[in-house]
Design a protein around this motif. Structure first.
Motif, short mmCIF file in Angstrom:
data_model
loop_
_atom_site.label_atom_id
_atom_site.label_comp_id
_atom_site.label_asym_id
_atom_site.label_seq_id
_atom_site.Cartn_x
_atom_site.Cartn_y
_atom_site.Cartn_z
N MET A 1 0.85 -1.18 0.00
CA MET A 1 0.00 0.00 0.00
C MET A 1 0.89 1.24 0.00
N SER A 2 0.65 2.11 -0.93
CA SER A 2 1.39 3.38 -1.04
C SER A 2 0.82 4.41 -0.09
N HIS A 3 1.55 5.47 0.09
CA HIS A 3 1.06 6.63 0.81
C HIS A 3 0.87 7.74 -0.21
N ALA A 4 -0.18 8.54 -0.07
CA ALA A 4 -0.45 9.62 -1.02
C ALA A 4 -0.47 10.95 -0.28
N PHE A 5 0.21 11.93 -0.87
CA PHE A 5 0.36 13.25 -0.26
C PHE A 5 0.01 14.33 -1.28
N TYR A 6 -0.36 15.50 -0.78
CA TYR A 6 -0.60 16.67 -1.63
C TYR A 6 0.66 17.52 -1.67
N SER A 7 1.00 18.03 -2.86
CA SER A 7 2.07 19.02 -2.95
C SER A 7 1.56 20.32 -2.34
N ASP A 8 2.45 21.27 -2.11
CA ASP A 8 2.02 22.57 -1.58
C ASP A 8 1.02 23.23 -2.51
N ALA A 9 1.27 23.17 -3.82
CA ALA A 9 0.36 23.79 -4.80
C ALA A 9 -1.01 23.11 -4.77
N ALA A 10 -1.03 21.78 -4.70
CA ALA A 10 -2.30 21.06 -4.65
C ALA A 10 -3.05 21.35 -3.35
N GLU A 11 -2.33 21.46 -2.26
CA GLU A 11 -2.97 21.76 -0.97
C GLU A 11 -3.62 23.14 -1.00
N LYS A 12 -2.95 24.11 -1.60
CA LYS A 12 -3.54 25.45 -1.72
C LYS A 12 -4.77 25.43 -2.59
N SER A 13 -4.74 24.68 -3.67
CA SER A 13 -5.92 24.56 -4.55
C SER A 13 -7.06 23.85 -3.85
N ARG A 14 -6.73 22.84 -3.06
CA ARG A 14 -7.75 22.04 -2.37
C ARG A 14 -8.57 22.90 -1.42
N VAL A 15 -7.93 23.85 -0.77
CA VAL A 15 -8.61 24.73 0.18
C VAL A 15 -9.70 25.56 -0.51
N GLU A 16 -9.49 25.86 -1.79
CA GLU A 16 -10.42 26.70 -2.53
C GLU A 16 -11.59 25.92 -3.13
N LEU A 17 -11.61 24.60 -2.98
CA LEU A 17 -12.68 23.78 -3.53
C LEU A 17 -13.89 23.79 -2.61
N THR A 18 -15.05 23.46 -3.17
CA THR A 18 -16.25 23.32 -2.35
C THR A 18 -16.13 22.05 -1.51
N ARG A 19 -17.02 21.90 -0.56
CA ARG A 19 -16.99 20.73 0.31
C ARG A 19 -17.11 19.43 -0.49
N GLY A 20 -18.04 19.39 -1.45
CA GLY A 20 -18.21 18.20 -2.28
C GLY A 20 -17.00 17.91 -3.14
N GLU A 21 -16.39 18.95 -3.68
CA GLU A 21 -15.18 18.78 -4.49
C GLU A 21 -14.04 18.26 -3.64
N ARG A 22 -13.87 18.80 -2.44
CA ARG A 22 -12.82 18.33 -1.54
C ARG A 22 -13.02 16.86 -1.17
N ALA A 23 -14.27 16.49 -0.92
CA ALA A 23 -14.56 15.09 -0.58
C ALA A 23 -14.23 14.16 -1.74
N ALA A 24 -14.54 14.57 -2.96
CA ALA A 24 -14.24 13.75 -4.14
C ALA A 24 -12.74 13.62 -4.34
N VAL A 25 -12.01 14.70 -4.16
CA VAL A 25 -10.55 14.68 -4.31
C VAL A 25 -9.93 13.81 -3.21
N GLU A 26 -10.43 13.91 -2.00
CA GLU A 26 -9.90 13.09 -0.91
C GLU A 26 -10.17 11.61 -1.17
#
Length: 85
Positions: A1-26
């Motif tokens: 099993m791998s581990h998955a992480f967000y880059s700094d750029a992806a983390e900043k973009s994730r914060v700007e997503l709606t709740r449903g979008e964040r849940a889908a990305v997670e």
């Protein structure tokens, strides 16, 4: 099993997503820990992409999750989150 992480750029973009979008990305991040090869390869690079349709994100936008899998480290780095119209 791998581990998955967000880059700094992806983390900043994730914060700007709606709740449903964040849940889908997670959900994609978690699934990449089990199957890091599930996305389509991007031509000419070692990046892969999983496209989420607007119906999956619970909003009016589709999202592309762009990531890199390193087999030696057994890790996935989500490089970008690209939200469409």
């Amino acid at each position: 099993m791998s581990h998955a992480f967000y880059s700094d750029a992806a983390e900043k973009s994730r914060v700007e997503l709606t709740r449903g979008e964040r849940a889908a990305v997670e959900a994609i991040r978690v699934s990449l820990e089990t199957d890091p090869r599930r996305g389509a390869p991007m031509p000419g690079s070692d990046l892969r992409v999983v496209d989420l349709e607007p119906e999956e994100t619970g909003g009016g936008r589709g999202i592309s999750v762009v990531y890199r899998h390193d087999e030696a480290l057994d890790a996935v780095l989500i490089v970008w989150l690209v939200a469409g119209p």
